[in-house]
Scaffold this active site. Structure first.
Site, PDB file in Angstrom:
ATOM      1  N   ASN A  85      -2.496 -79.872 -44.271  1.00 26.69           N
ATOM      2  CA  ASN A  85      -1.151 -79.871 -45.028  1.00 26.69           C
ATOM      3  C   ASN A  85      -0.492 -78.494 -45.463  1.00 26.69           C
ATOM      4  O   ASN A  85      -1.282 -77.787 -46.377  1.00 26.69           O
ATOM      5  CB  ASN A  85      -1.089 -80.996 -46.107  1.00 26.69           C
ATOM      6  CG  ASN A  85      -1.445 -82.586 -45.556  1.00 26.69           C
ATOM      7  OD1 ASN A  85      -1.001 -82.794 -44.349  1.00 26.69           O
ATOM      8  ND2 ASN A  85      -1.932 -83.179 -46.185  1.00 26.69           N
ATOM      9  N   GLY A 101       3.448 -82.685 -47.830  1.00 23.20           N
ATOM     10  CA  GLY A 101       2.802 -83.270 -48.702  1.00 23.20           C
ATOM     11  C   GLY A 101       1.556 -82.687 -49.292  1.00 23.20           C
ATOM     12  O   GLY A 101       0.690 -83.193 -50.131  1.00 23.20           O
ATOM     13  N   GLN A 102       1.688 -81.267 -49.171  1.00 25.23           N
ATOM     14  CA  GLN A 102       0.553 -80.323 -49.802  1.00 25.23           C
ATOM     15  C   GLN A 102       0.769 -80.548 -51.261  1.00 25.23           C
ATOM     16  O   GLN A 102       2.017 -80.167 -51.864  1.00 25.23           O
ATOM     17  CB  GLN A 102       0.827 -79.051 -49.253  1.00 25.23           C
ATOM     18  CG  GLN A 102      -0.661 -78.175 -49.941  1.00 25.23           C
ATOM     19  CD  GLN A 102      -0.656 -76.672 -49.287  1.00 25.23           C
ATOM     20  OE1 GLN A 102       0.304 -76.267 -48.690  1.00 25.23           O
ATOM     21  NE2 GLN A 102      -1.668 -75.840 -49.898  1.00 25.23           N
ATOM     22  N   HIS A 135      -8.772 -81.421 -44.469  1.00 25.42           N
ATOM     23  CA  HIS A 135      -8.865 -82.678 -44.418  1.00 25.42           C
ATOM     24  C   HIS A 135      -9.961 -83.335 -43.390  1.00 25.42           C
ATOM     25  O   HIS A 135      -9.595 -83.337 -42.353  1.00 25.42           O
ATOM     26  CB  HIS A 135      -7.905 -83.875 -44.623  1.00 25.42           C
ATOM     27  CG  HIS A 135      -6.945 -83.606 -45.922  1.00 25.42           C
ATOM     28  ND1 HIS A 135      -6.995 -84.383 -47.032  1.00 25.42           N
ATOM     29  CD2 HIS A 135      -6.058 -82.682 -46.129  1.00 25.42           C
ATOM     30  CE1 HIS A 135      -6.052 -83.941 -47.947  1.00 25.42           C
ATOM     31  NE2 HIS A 135      -5.497 -83.063 -47.435  1.00 25.42           N
ATOM     32  N   ASP A 161     -13.105 -86.277 -51.117  1.00 30.45           N
ATOM     33  CA  ASP A 161     -11.619 -86.618 -51.583  1.00 30.45           C
ATOM     34  C   ASP A 161     -11.785 -87.580 -52.703  1.00 30.45           C
ATOM     35  O   ASP A 161     -12.191 -88.613 -52.713  1.00 30.45           O
ATOM     36  CB  ASP A 161     -10.637 -86.804 -50.544  1.00 30.45           C
ATOM     37  CG  ASP A 161      -9.194 -86.467 -51.106  1.00 30.45           C
ATOM     38  OD1 ASP A 161      -8.636 -85.500 -50.352  1.00 30.45           O
ATOM     39  OD2 ASP A 161      -8.928 -87.254 -52.111  1.00 30.45           O
ATOM     40  N   ILE A 162     -10.958 -87.350 -53.838  1.00 30.80           N
ATOM     41  CA  ILE A 162     -11.124 -88.168 -55.078  1.00 30.80           C
ATOM     42  C   ILE A 162     -10.280 -89.479 -54.778  1.00 30.80           C
ATOM     43  O   ILE A 162     -10.364 -90.416 -55.291  1.00 30.80           O
ATOM     44  CB  ILE A 162     -10.449 -87.434 -56.237  1.00 30.80           C
ATOM     45  CG1 ILE A 162     -10.962 -88.034 -57.638  1.00 30.80           C
ATOM     46  CG2 ILE A 162      -9.080 -87.433 -56.202  1.00 30.80           C
ATOM     47  CD1 ILE A 162     -10.801 -87.314 -58.746  1.00 30.80           C
ATOM     48  N   HIS A 205      -7.283 -76.113 -47.591  1.00 31.58           N
ATOM     49  CA  HIS A 205      -8.306 -77.172 -47.306  1.00 31.58           C
ATOM     50  C   HIS A 205      -8.213 -77.907 -46.049  1.00 31.58           C
ATOM     51  O   HIS A 205      -6.845 -78.256 -45.665  1.00 31.58           O
ATOM     52  CB  HIS A 205      -8.443 -78.073 -48.383  1.00 31.58           C
ATOM     53  CG  HIS A 205      -7.063 -78.779 -48.809  1.00 31.58           C
ATOM     54  ND1 HIS A 205      -6.172 -78.025 -49.544  1.00 31.58           N
ATOM     55  CD2 HIS A 205      -6.645 -79.833 -48.541  1.00 31.58           C
ATOM     56  CE1 HIS A 205      -5.187 -78.959 -49.942  1.00 31.58           C
ATOM     57  NE2 HIS A 205      -5.511 -80.092 -49.449  1.00 31.58           N
TER      58      HIS A 205
HETATM   59  P1  AMP Z   1      -3.197 -82.050 -50.038  1.00 33.17           P
HETATM   60  O1  AMP Z   1      -2.124 -83.178 -50.467  1.00 33.17           O
HETATM   61  O2  AMP Z   1      -3.050 -81.730 -48.565  1.00 33.17           O
HETATM   62  O3  AMP Z   1      -2.950 -80.633 -50.774  1.00 33.17           O
HETATM   63  O4  AMP Z   1      -4.610 -82.539 -50.444  1.00 33.17           O
HETATM   64  C1  AMP Z   1      -4.960 -82.368 -51.810  1.00 33.17           C
HETATM   65  C2  AMP Z   1      -6.276 -83.388 -51.923  1.00 33.17           C
HETATM   66  O5  AMP Z   1      -6.920 -83.167 -53.084  1.00 33.17           O
HETATM   67  C3  AMP Z   1      -5.705 -85.009 -51.821  1.00 33.17           C
HETATM   68  O6  AMP Z   1      -6.353 -85.841 -50.861  1.00 33.17           O
HETATM   69  C4  AMP Z   1      -6.251 -85.209 -53.224  1.00 33.17           C
HETATM   70  O7  AMP Z   1      -6.580 -86.661 -53.364  1.00 33.17           O
HETATM   71  C5  AMP Z   1      -7.523 -84.379 -53.608  1.00 33.17           C
HETATM   72  N1  AMP Z   1      -7.798 -84.296 -54.881  1.00 33.17           N
HETATM   73  C6  AMP Z   1      -7.000 -83.757 -55.785  1.00 33.17           C
HETATM   74  N2  AMP Z   1      -7.856 -83.777 -56.905  1.00 33.17           N
HETATM   75  C7  AMP Z   1      -9.107 -83.724 -56.601  1.00 33.17           C
HETATM   76  C8  AMP Z   1     -10.432 -83.925 -57.075  1.00 33.17           C
HETATM   77  N3  AMP Z   1     -10.552 -83.284 -58.566  1.00 33.17           N
HETATM   78  N4  AMP Z   1     -11.621 -83.997 -56.397  1.00 33.17           N
HETATM   79  C9  AMP Z   1     -11.380 -84.245 -55.242  1.00 33.17           C
HETATM   80  N5  AMP Z   1     -10.433 -84.255 -54.488  1.00 33.17           N
HETATM   81  C10 AMP Z   1      -9.200 -84.150 -55.152  1.00 33.17           C
END
Ligand code: AMP
Ligand code: ZN
Length: 114
Positions: A87, A93-94, A102, A30-31, A100
């Site tokens: 999520n 909070g998606q 987490h 995760d970024i 995906h």
């Molecule tokens: P959600 O809020 O459950 O949809 O999770 C989306 C996740 O994707 C968040 O934890 C972000 O930090 C992560 N995210 C967004 N952009 C990137 C990216 N380019 N590379 C890796 N993780 C990302």
């Protein structure tokens, strides 16, 4: 789908810290990590939310969980514990509409989650 961030990561059009890949799934860091271990496990198939998971996806979703558990073990947090979260939509909070898991761990998690 063509605008989907995680489809672009799966297609290698956007770089990511990929740590696992097979024909069905991809895992990358995760970024914006929320724990010492914060890895995302995605299907290569575009499914927007948990609400669109169909019976034909059951094997795929099981594979995501097995992949997440394997990564947790590889990262040394299998015995101590970890959390798997999917999520779904606004209240959860998606932010990326490609399902995906987490994988969160490496610290004590709180319950109930915020
Ligand atoms: P959600 O809020 O459950 O949809 O999770 C989306 C996740 O994707 C968040 O934890 C972000 O930090 C992560 N995210 C967004 N952009 C990137 C990216 N380019 N590379 C890796 N993780 C990302
Ligand atoms: Zn997608």
């Amino acid at each position: 789908m063509s605008d989907c961030l995680f489809c672009k990561i799966a297609a290698k059009k956007i770089p990511a810290g990929i740590i696992y890949e097979d024909d069905l799934a991809l895992a990358f860091e995760d970024i914006n990590p929320q724990a010492p271990v914060h890895t995302l496990i995605i299907p290569k198939k575009h499914i927007p939310t948990a609400l669109e998971i169909t019976k034909e996806d059951h094997g795929l979703i099981g594979h995501l969980f097995q992949t997440a558990a394997k990564i947790a073990g590889d990262k040394g947090i299998g015995e101590k514990g970890f959390r798997l979260v999917m999520n779904t939509n606004a209240d959860a909070g998606q932010t990326v509409f490609h399902v995906h898991l987490h994988l969160l761990g490496g610290r004590t998690m709180h319950w109930p989650p915020g």
